[in-house]
Enzyme design. Structure first.
Site, PDB file in Angstrom:
ATOM      1  N   SER A 109       0.960  -1.198   0.026  1.00 26.15           N
ATOM      2  CA  SER A 109      -0.058   0.043  -0.008  1.00 26.15           C
ATOM      3  C   SER A 109       0.975   1.261   0.073  1.00 26.15           C
ATOM      4  O   SER A 109       1.902   1.392   0.436  1.00 26.15           O
ATOM      5  CB  SER A 109      -0.853  -0.090   1.324  1.00 26.15           C
ATOM      6  OG  SER A 109      -1.482   1.183   1.600  1.00 26.15           O
ATOM      7  N   TYR A 132      -1.969   5.326  -4.049  1.00 22.99           N
ATOM      8  CA  TYR A 132      -3.193   6.321  -3.719  1.00 22.99           C
ATOM      9  C   TYR A 132      -2.571   7.741  -4.315  1.00 22.99           C
ATOM     10  O   TYR A 132      -1.245   7.942  -4.067  1.00 22.99           O
ATOM     11  CB  TYR A 132      -3.332   6.512  -2.363  1.00 22.99           C
ATOM     12  CG  TYR A 132      -4.201   5.605  -1.522  1.00 22.99           C
ATOM     13  CD1 TYR A 132      -5.340   5.164  -2.068  1.00 22.99           C
ATOM     14  CD2 TYR A 132      -3.757   5.089  -0.375  1.00 22.99           C
ATOM     15  CE1 TYR A 132      -6.196   4.286  -1.638  1.00 22.99           C
ATOM     16  CE2 TYR A 132      -4.427   3.975   0.351  1.00 22.99           C
ATOM     17  CZ  TYR A 132      -5.699   3.671  -0.176  1.00 22.99           C
ATOM     18  OH  TYR A 132      -6.595   2.806   0.390  1.00 22.99           O
ATOM     19  N   THR A 158      -5.561   2.752  -7.172  1.00 18.39           N
ATOM     20  CA  THR A 158      -6.836   2.625  -6.220  1.00 18.39           C
ATOM     21  C   THR A 158      -7.855   3.669  -6.476  1.00 18.39           C
ATOM     22  O   THR A 158      -7.343   4.756  -6.160  1.00 18.39           O
ATOM     23  CB  THR A 158      -6.584   2.089  -4.635  1.00 18.39           C
ATOM     24  OG1 THR A 158      -5.900   0.911  -4.674  1.00 18.39           O
ATOM     25  CG2 THR A 158      -8.034   2.133  -4.041  1.00 18.39           C
ATOM     26  N   LYS A 231      -7.450  -0.597  -9.680  1.00 18.57           N
ATOM     27  CA  LYS A 231      -8.240  -1.331  -8.457  1.00 18.57           C
ATOM     28  C   LYS A 231      -9.507  -0.522  -8.229  1.00 18.57           C
ATOM     29  O   LYS A 231      -9.583   0.758  -7.756  1.00 18.57           O
ATOM     30  CB  LYS A 231      -7.312  -1.704  -7.200  1.00 18.57           C
ATOM     31  CG  LYS A 231      -7.873  -2.155  -5.939  1.00 18.57           C
ATOM     32  CD  LYS A 231      -6.888  -2.532  -5.029  1.00 18.57           C
ATOM     33  CE  LYS A 231      -7.450  -3.133  -3.759  1.00 18.57           C
ATOM     34  NZ  LYS A 231      -8.041  -2.244  -2.761  1.00 18.57           N
ATOM     35  N   HIS A 255     -13.130  -2.588  -2.180  1.00 20.02           N
ATOM     36  CA  HIS A 255     -12.229  -2.087  -0.786  1.00 20.02           C
ATOM     37  C   HIS A 255     -12.570  -3.019   0.179  1.00 20.02           C
ATOM     38  O   HIS A 255     -12.476  -2.544   1.372  1.00 20.02           O
ATOM     39  CB  HIS A 255     -12.313  -0.611  -0.708  1.00 20.02           C
ATOM     40  CG  HIS A 255     -10.878   0.071  -0.135  1.00 20.02           C
ATOM     41  ND1 HIS A 255     -10.318   0.818  -0.983  1.00 20.02           N
ATOM     42  CD2 HIS A 255     -10.145   0.065   0.872  1.00 20.02           C
ATOM     43  CE1 HIS A 255      -9.312   1.328  -0.785  1.00 20.02           C
ATOM     44  NE2 HIS A 255      -9.326   0.948   0.638  1.00 20.02           N
TER      45      HIS A 255
HETATM   46  C1  LIG Z   1      -7.491  -2.313   7.328  1.00 22.47           C
HETATM   47  C2  LIG Z   1      -7.432  -2.299   6.078  1.00 22.47           C
HETATM   48  C3  LIG Z   1      -6.647  -1.412   5.356  1.00 22.47           C
HETATM   49  C4  LIG Z   1      -6.625  -1.098   3.829  1.00 22.47           C
HETATM   50  N1  LIG Z   1      -6.026  -0.431   3.163  1.00 22.47           N
HETATM   51  C5  LIG Z   1      -5.983  -0.359   1.884  1.00 22.47           C
HETATM   52  C6  LIG Z   1      -4.970   0.465   1.040  1.00 22.47           C
HETATM   53  O1  LIG Z   1      -4.331   1.042   1.583  1.00 22.47           O
HETATM   54  N2  LIG Z   1      -4.987   0.503  -0.211  1.00 22.47           N
HETATM   55  C7  LIG Z   1      -6.050  -0.284  -0.815  1.00 22.47           C
HETATM   56  O2  LIG Z   1      -5.795  -0.133  -2.164  1.00 22.47           O
HETATM   57  N3  LIG Z   1      -6.696  -1.068  -0.333  1.00 22.47           N
HETATM   58  C8  LIG Z   1      -6.668  -1.177   0.977  1.00 22.47           C
HETATM   59  N4  LIG Z   1      -7.736  -1.813   1.580  1.00 22.47           N
HETATM   60  C9  LIG Z   1      -8.554  -2.698   0.770  1.00 22.47           C
HETATM   61  C10 LIG Z   1      -7.901  -4.234   0.551  1.00 22.47           C
HETATM   62  O3  LIG Z   1      -6.870  -3.871  -0.305  1.00 22.47           O
HETATM   63  C11 LIG Z   1      -9.001  -5.066  -0.148  1.00 22.47           C
HETATM   64  O4  LIG Z   1      -9.491  -4.492  -1.175  1.00 22.47           O
HETATM   65  C12 LIG Z   1      -9.867  -5.569   1.073  1.00 22.47           C
HETATM   66  O5  LIG Z   1      -9.368  -5.670   2.194  1.00 22.47           O
HETATM   67  C13 LIG Z   1     -10.545  -7.013   0.302  1.00 22.47           C
HETATM   68  O6  LIG Z   1     -11.536  -7.439   1.045  1.00 22.47           O
HETATM   69  P1  LIG Z   1     -11.384  -8.381   2.364  1.00 22.47           P
HETATM   70  O7  LIG Z   1     -10.544  -7.716   3.387  1.00 22.47           O
HETATM   71  O8  LIG Z   1     -12.835  -8.749   2.537  1.00 22.47           O
HETATM   72  O9  LIG Z   1     -10.491  -9.617   2.039  1.00 22.47           O
HETATM   73  C14 LIG Z   1      -7.744  -1.901   3.248  1.00 22.47           C
HETATM   74  C15 LIG Z   1      -8.493  -3.008   3.748  1.00 22.47           C
HETATM   75  C16 LIG Z   1      -8.335  -2.980   5.082  1.00 22.47           C
HETATM   76  C17 LIG Z   1      -9.342  -3.979   5.664  1.00 22.47           C
END
Ligand SMILES: Cc1cc2nc3c(=O)[nH]c(=O)nc-3n(C[C@H](O)[C@H](O)[C@H](O)COP(=O)(O)O)c2cc1C
Length: 368
Positions: A109, A132, A158, A231, A255
């Site tokens: 990330s 980002y 994203t 994404k 997300h």
């Molecule tokens: C705590 C947390 C932080 C996340 N941070 C980012 C991030 O920094 N960038 C991003 O593109 N997605 C982020 N996501 C989304 C994840 O990349 C992903 O799309 C998502 O967690 C998938 O769903 P799942 O948790 O049900 O497997 C984050 C998700 C969570 C739970």
């Protein structure tokens, strides 16, 4: 519980809840508003049923998958999760070491708590990098150049948070957390300033510009030779636009339900996105994947590979590197078992547009 005693990746959820302080747990578990999209992601898998085929020699099943000319050991990757030191002291480095041992792609990330250069060393190769976008274009140029210099092969932009979001569950948990956030964070609400994030230090002006349009995809394509993956695509129309603007790949993602409320499960959106993307642009997916059968359904609908988010963060929180390894092992073992049971020997199990479907379902019109 030790990591090897976990029977399913869901066993790590309770283990994480026990070790994380409320504010960090709430941030991780949170969706937006009433968390309905987060729940929908899980419910969506019930819309598809497996159609097992019998008397196929399934003594050898091959999980390997081709992605942008590289061979992956399994159609599984670790989705980008920001600030992993909030879950475990080793943060992204522990995840990188697990990913290296299990030969799994890690998507780092922009909000990482460890710089990309250090993660690349722990991983033994540069990770994929999730962007980002900084609000100022000169900041984007600087960040993309740094990532490119680190050898990153794939940039994942994203695009599902450009409109902002309302993380109510996170805020409720933060309010019951009695610790003093300023002991670790510069903001009393626990948030990190951009300067606390190693990839954004020295890059002024915040991130996720709300004025970004498809023209920014053209600009990014001109700026870098890295592959560009978008994404957060959820519709046929956007998949078509992404293809027209030269995206090299798409991730169907909401997300993990943390962007738009009352959206659909990503598994329900997959077929239409693949339709819009056409046959030349690989489509990946994440959000809600917890079982081998979940992964199998995405492959059968035409996904190239599946990302997981919270499951590896639960395991990281409770056990560090060995937990992340175990999550990957469990999902690979479950996927292998499902493939054997369904008589599918390789990950190229895309039968959704033929008369020999691996699935039956009602919500996708491409399944006959
Ligand atoms: C705590 C947390 C932080 C996340 N941070 C980012 C991030 O920094 N960038 C991003 O593109 N997605 C982020 N996501 C989304 C994840 O990349 C992903 O799309 C998502 O967690 C998938 O769903 P799942 O948790 O049900 O497997 C984050 C998700 C969570 C739970």
């Amino acid at each position: 519980m030790a990591p090897d005693q976990a029977l399913t990746v869901m066993d790590f959820e309770e283990a994480a809840r026990r070790v994380l302080p409320p504010a960090h747990w709430g941030y991780m578990a949170s969706g937006v508003d009433d968390d309905l999209t987060t729940r929908a992601n899980r419910d969506g898998f019930a819309h598809f049923r497996l159609r097992p085929r019998r008397l196929v020699d399934v003594s050898t099943v091959d999980l390997r998958t081709d992605v942008f000319g590289s061979t992956w050991q399994a159609p599984l990757f670790l989705s980008p999760i920001g600030g992993q030191k909030m879950f475990h002291a080793d943060g992204e480095l522990a995840v990188a070491r697990a990913a290296a041992l299990r030969q799994t792609t890690q998507v780092l990330s922009t909000a990482t708590s460890v710089p990309v250069e250090d993660v690349a060393r722990a991983l033994g190769a540069p990770p994929w990098y999730q962007l980002y976008m900084p609000n100022r274009w000169d900041g984007t140029e600087r960040l993309v150049r740094r990532v490119e210099a680190a050898g990153v092969p794939v940039l994942v932009w994203t695009i599902d948070l450009l409109g902002g979001r309302n993380m109510e569950t996170a805020e409720r948990f933060r309010r019951v957390d009695t610790r003093t956030c300023t002991a670790c964070h510069s903001s009393a609400r626990g948030g990190r300033t951009v300067d606390e994030l190693p990839m954004l230090s020295g890059i002024p002006g915040g991130m996720n510009p709300p004025n970004a349009t498809w023209e920014y995809v053209d600009r990014l394509k001109k700026l870098t030779r890295m592959k560009l993956v978008l994404k957060g695509i959820e519709t046929r129309e956007d998949a078509r636009l992404a293809r027209e603007h030269g995206a090299d790949g798409l991730i169907v993602s909401n997300h993990g339900g943390r962007a738009t409320e009352t959206g659909s499960a990503t598994i329900d959106e997959l077929a239409e996105v693949i339709d819009g993307a056409g046959s030349q642009v690989p489509v990946f997916i994440d959000s809600g994947f917890r079982r081998g059968t979940n992964i199998f359904k995405a492959l059968a609908l035409g996904a190239r590979a599946v990302g997981i988010g919270r499951p590896y963060v639960w395991a990281l929180s409770a056990f560090g590197q060995p937990g992340v390894e175990r999550v990957i092992d469990i999902l690979r073992a479950e996927l292998t078992l499902t493939m054997r049971q369904c008589g599918r020997l390789g990950t190229d199990i895309f039968f959704a547009r033929t008369n020999d479907p691996a699935l039956s379902g009602t919500s996708s019109r491409t399944i006959v």
